[in-house]
Scaffold this motif. Sequence first.
Motif, PDB file in Angstrom:
ATOM      1  N   ALA A 117      92.767  13.620  16.946  1.00 40.69           N
ATOM      2  CA  ALA A 117      92.256  14.061  18.540  1.00 40.69           C
ATOM      3  C   ALA A 117      92.794  15.385  19.196  1.00 40.69           C
ATOM      4  CB  ALA A 117      92.939  12.429  19.212  1.00 40.69           C
ATOM      5  N   CYS A 118      92.038  15.687  19.912  1.00 43.10           N
ATOM      6  CA  CYS A 118      91.990  16.958  21.083  1.00 43.10           C
ATOM      7  C   CYS A 118      92.528  16.326  22.157  1.00 43.10           C
ATOM      8  CB  CYS A 118      90.912  18.064  20.298  1.00 43.10           C
ATOM      9  SG  CYS A 118      91.475  19.169  19.115  1.00 43.10           S
ATOM     10  N   GLY A 119      92.080  17.737  22.522  1.00 45.72           N
ATOM     11  CA  GLY A 119      93.111  17.116  24.493  1.00 45.72           C
ATOM     12  C   GLY A 119      91.692  17.548  25.125  1.00 45.72           C
ATOM     13  N   GLY A 120      91.072  17.596  24.342  1.00 43.91           N
ATOM     14  CA  GLY A 120      89.393  17.545  24.634  1.00 43.91           C
ATOM     15  C   GLY A 120      88.241  18.051  23.287  1.00 43.91           C
ATOM     16  N   TYR A 121      86.741  17.430  23.648  1.00 46.90           N
ATOM     17  CA  TYR A 121      85.938  18.631  22.210  1.00 46.90           C
ATOM     18  C   TYR A 121      85.106  18.996  23.102  1.00 46.90           C
ATOM     19  CZ  TYR A 121      88.691  13.625  20.349  1.00 46.90           C
ATOM     20  OH  TYR A 121      89.469  12.904  20.061  1.00 46.90           O
ATOM     21  N   CYS A 122      85.585  20.196  22.597  1.00 48.16           N
ATOM     22  CA  CYS A 122      84.617  20.962  22.878  1.00 48.16           C
ATOM     23  C   CYS A 122      83.101  21.038  21.796  1.00 48.16           C
ATOM     24  CB  CYS A 122      85.283  22.320  21.758  1.00 48.16           C
ATOM     25  SG  CYS A 122      86.793  23.596  22.236  1.00 48.16           S
ATOM     26  N   ARG A 123      82.360  20.514  22.202  1.00 49.66           N
ATOM     27  CA  ARG A 123      80.867  20.819  21.690  1.00 49.66           C
ATOM     28  C   ARG A 123      80.660  20.949  20.827  1.00 49.66           C
ATOM     29  NH1 ARG A 123      81.536  15.972  23.802  1.00 49.66           N
ATOM     30  NH2 ARG A 123      79.429  15.599  22.617  1.00 49.66           N
ATOM     31  N   TYR A 124      81.199  22.228  20.638  1.00 47.66           N
ATOM     32  CA  TYR A 124      80.636  23.282  19.413  1.00 47.66           C
ATOM     33  C   TYR A 124      81.628  22.899  18.278  1.00 47.66           C
ATOM     34  CZ  TYR A 124      84.345  26.248  20.827  1.00 47.66           C
ATOM     35  OH  TYR A 124      85.543  25.975  22.424  1.00 47.66           O
ATOM     36  N   CYS A 125      82.246  21.963  18.473  1.00 50.97           N
ATOM     37  CA  CYS A 125      83.261  21.669  17.255  1.00 50.97           C
ATOM     38  C   CYS A 125      82.476  22.572  15.779  1.00 50.97           C
ATOM     39  CB  CYS A 125      84.506  20.934  17.376  1.00 50.97           C
ATOM     40  SG  CYS A 125      85.502  20.410  16.792  1.00 50.97           S
ATOM     41  N   PHE A 126      83.616  22.670  14.854  1.00 50.00           N
ATOM     42  CA  PHE A 126      82.787  22.705  13.727  1.00 50.00           C
ATOM     43  C   PHE A 126      83.409  21.294  12.895  1.00 50.00           C
ATOM     44  CE2 PHE A 126      87.393  23.924  11.152  1.00 50.00           C
ATOM     45  CZ  PHE A 126      87.960  24.092  12.470  1.00 50.00           C
ATOM     46  N   ILE A 130      85.482  14.471  12.453  1.00 50.28           N
ATOM     47  CA  ILE A 130      87.616  14.131  11.864  1.00 50.28           C
ATOM     48  C   ILE A 130      86.549  13.086  13.285  1.00 50.28           C
ATOM     49  CG2 ILE A 130      87.570  16.244  10.941  1.00 50.28           C
ATOM     50  CD1 ILE A 130      90.447  16.194  12.848  1.00 50.28           C
ATOM     51  N   PHE A 131      86.603  13.069  14.333  1.00 49.93           N
ATOM     52  CA  PHE A 131      86.818  12.415  15.135  1.00 49.93           C
ATOM     53  C   PHE A 131      85.520  11.614  15.360  1.00 49.93           C
ATOM     54  CE2 PHE A 131      87.339  17.147  17.343  1.00 49.93           C
ATOM     55  CZ  PHE A 131      88.762  17.716  17.168  1.00 49.93           C
ATOM     56  N   MET A 132      85.034  11.134  14.656  1.00 51.13           N
ATOM     57  CA  MET A 132      83.614  11.015  14.191  1.00 51.13           C
ATOM     58  C   MET A 132      84.779   8.670  13.903  1.00 51.13           C
ATOM     59  SD  MET A 132      80.695  12.979  13.127  1.00 51.13           S
ATOM     60  CE  MET A 132      79.089  11.954  13.203  1.00 51.13           C
ATOM     61  N   GLY A 162      93.761  19.796  12.521  1.00 56.70           N
ATOM     62  CA  GLY A 162      93.625  18.590  13.414  1.00 56.70           C
ATOM     63  C   GLY A 162      91.835  18.400  13.606  1.00 56.70           C
ATOM     64  N   GLY A 163      91.926  18.091  15.552  1.00 52.43           N
ATOM     65  CA  GLY A 163      92.367  18.103  15.775  1.00 52.43           C
ATOM     66  C   GLY A 163      93.951  18.267  16.435  1.00 52.43           C
ATOM     67  N   ASP A 164      94.128  18.211  17.130  1.00 51.95           N
ATOM     68  CA  ASP A 164      95.733  19.100  18.504  1.00 51.95           C
ATOM     69  C   ASP A 164      97.246  18.955  18.100  1.00 51.95           C
ATOM     70  OD1 ASP A 164      96.726  20.616  20.120  1.00 51.95           O
ATOM     71  OD2 ASP A 164      94.878  21.178  20.905  1.00 51.95           O
ATOM     72  N   THR A 193      96.140  25.214  18.906  1.00 49.71           N
ATOM     73  CA  THR A 193      96.109  24.320  19.555  1.00 49.71           C
ATOM     74  C   THR A 193      95.604  24.859  20.201  1.00 49.71           C
ATOM     75  OG1 THR A 193      97.385  22.821  20.885  1.00 49.71           O
ATOM     76  CG2 THR A 193      98.083  25.377  20.575  1.00 49.71           C
ATOM     77  N   LYS A 194      94.256  23.715  21.591  1.00 47.03           N
ATOM     78  CA  LYS A 194      93.890  24.403  22.062  1.00 47.03           C
ATOM     79  C   LYS A 194      94.470  23.596  24.083  1.00 47.03           C
ATOM     80  CE  LYS A 194      89.127  24.751  24.439  1.00 47.03           C
ATOM     81  NZ  LYS A 194      89.135  26.109  24.704  1.00 47.03           N
ATOM     82  N   MET A 195      95.542  22.895  24.076  1.00 43.21           N
ATOM     83  CA  MET A 195      95.951  21.890  24.543  1.00 43.21           C
ATOM     84  C   MET A 195      96.682  23.099  25.990  1.00 43.21           C
ATOM     85  SD  MET A 195      96.235  18.984  24.559  1.00 43.21           S
ATOM     86  CE  MET A 195      97.421  18.280  25.185  1.00 43.21           C
ATOM     87  N   ALA A 197      94.662  25.529  27.333  1.00 43.70           N
ATOM     88  CA  ALA A 197      94.278  25.202  27.630  1.00 43.70           C
ATOM     89  C   ALA A 197      93.280  23.947  28.590  1.00 43.70           C
ATOM     90  CB  ALA A 197      92.591  25.863  27.091  1.00 43.70           C
ATOM     91  N   PHE A 198      93.700  23.251  27.677  1.00 41.44           N
ATOM     92  CA  PHE A 198      93.245  22.331  28.250  1.00 41.44           C
ATOM     93  C   PHE A 198      94.227  21.181  28.662  1.00 41.44           C
ATOM     94  CE2 PHE A 198      89.291  21.115  24.350  1.00 41.44           C
ATOM     95  CZ  PHE A 198      88.779  21.553  24.649  1.00 41.44           C
ATOM     96  N   ASN A 199      94.855  21.498  28.928  1.00 41.43           N
ATOM     97  CA  ASN A 199      96.503  20.589  29.124  1.00 41.43           C
ATOM     98  C   ASN A 199      98.046  21.482  29.347  1.00 41.43           C
ATOM     99  OD1 ASN A 199      97.892  19.312  30.680  1.00 41.43           O
ATOM    100  ND2 ASN A 199      97.623  17.329  29.714  1.00 41.43           N
ATOM    101  N   CYS A 227      96.308  29.947  19.756  1.00 43.36           N
ATOM    102  CA  CYS A 227      95.721  29.160  21.018  1.00 43.36           C
ATOM    103  C   CYS A 227      94.210  29.346  21.360  1.00 43.36           C
ATOM    104  CB  CYS A 227      96.111  30.586  22.434  1.00 43.36           C
ATOM    105  SG  CYS A 227      98.770  29.804  22.513  1.00 43.36           S
ATOM    106  N   HIS A 228      93.689  28.628  21.692  1.00 43.26           N
ATOM    107  CA  HIS A 228      92.416  28.979  22.149  1.00 43.26           C
ATOM    108  C   HIS A 228      91.386  28.830  23.381  1.00 43.26           C
ATOM    109  CE1 HIS A 228      88.203  26.817  20.175  1.00 43.26           C
ATOM    110  NE2 HIS A 228      88.290  27.519  21.285  1.00 43.26           N
ATOM    111  N   PHE A 229      91.897  30.497  23.561  1.00 44.82           N
ATOM    112  CA  PHE A 229      90.961  30.001  24.630  1.00 44.82           C
ATOM    113  C   PHE A 229      89.158  30.767  24.756  1.00 44.82           C
ATOM    114  CE2 PHE A 229      95.007  30.494  25.851  1.00 44.82           C
ATOM    115  CZ  PHE A 229      95.536  29.358  26.993  1.00 44.82           C
TER     116      PHE A 229
END
Length: 380
Positions: A117-126, A130-132, A162-164, A193-195, A197-199, A227-229
């Motif tokens: 899981a991630c703190g949000g799902y980037c629509r373009y995620c490669f 794994i979130f399916m 992951g995921g984050d 992590t993109k956390m 940015a997401f939270n 980080c992922h900004f």
Amino acid sequence: MSGNPFHSRSAAFRDSGCTPRRVGYVSDVSRLEHIPIDERRRLEAVTERFNFRASEYYLGLIDWSDPDDPIRTLVVPREAELSEVGSLDASNEASNTVIPGVQHKYADTALVLCVEACGGYCRYCFRKRIFMRDSHEATRDFGPALTYIADRSEITDVLLTGGDPLLLSTPRLARLLRSLRDIPHVRTVRIGTKMLAFNPYRLLDDLDLQELLVEQSGSGGRVYLMCHFDHPRELTEPATEAVDLAVRLGVICANQCPIIAGVNDDANVLRELLETTASAGCPQYYFFQCRPTRGNETFSVPLVRGWELFSEARRGVSGLARRARFCMSHETGKIEVVGVDDNNIYLRYHRAKDPSDHDRFMVYKRDDTAVWLDELTPVS
Ligand code: SF4
């Protein structure tokens, strides 16, 4: 640890009785009240295929009056994702998966997919596969992963992904980091992590996490936050504060993101991102080409255009902000785009899966529509 000036500060904060902020998450598009109800209903078909999730904090960054708002494009589903173009595993990560949850592509580096899981799902995620619903690619039992790494002295670097990984509970993350620290040949641990940015409150409000990072990142070994900004607007005051805090905890921060149509495919935006991340304390490490993952066609920027944007963005920024590379995460390795002229595209293996490709330089015919290596024609 008590000698660390931050530690006494965090202990004082704990003693003051401050309580963590609760940041809610939205995972149902029907709750996005700024979107007309008929559109929300259409988007439900998208989220049946690719999950939607965003924090209330992150949704609060969206300018809903702008249908092309980059933060909205990044996180809110769109019908174009239903395209069948592309593969769910565009970089053939399956071929690098050595045991469940562990990828070993380059001898020195192991990836541990430690959460789905991630703190949000980037629509373009490669890695949206794994979130399916039926995915079990990440591992819940870290034991086999730790044994695999411990048994291979060539692995000096571990990337938790992951995921984050910052969605793991702090005690669980602590057990994982401490176990890795006990493996003598592991010298660096990276947390993708993109956390922040997401939270960003995930770090700002969790004193146990802060103390864990102090404990784990020091002269005996180093923790990196990858980080992922994607856009300078994500570097809000709390996000910038979280980066600053991470740096003061002893963590090394770097930023990496893809170039995504509608999000950051603008040289001025990329330049601002280079400058903002550098001044925040997490200078840009990579810009990536968007992988041809299923559902991502709408986010794709041709390679030549990506190079032009990357090149233009670096014009006039300091050397510090210019260290980033523009790369394709191809199944054969990390391939850097080093130049484009009227006739050709020039590439070089920055990381090669096959050691005989190490640093190999390649020339392909220029094709302004190609989005991936496999669409290019080599110059013989
Ligand atoms: S943060 Fe990374 S792994 Fe998570 S959804 Fe975004 S691109 Fe995918």
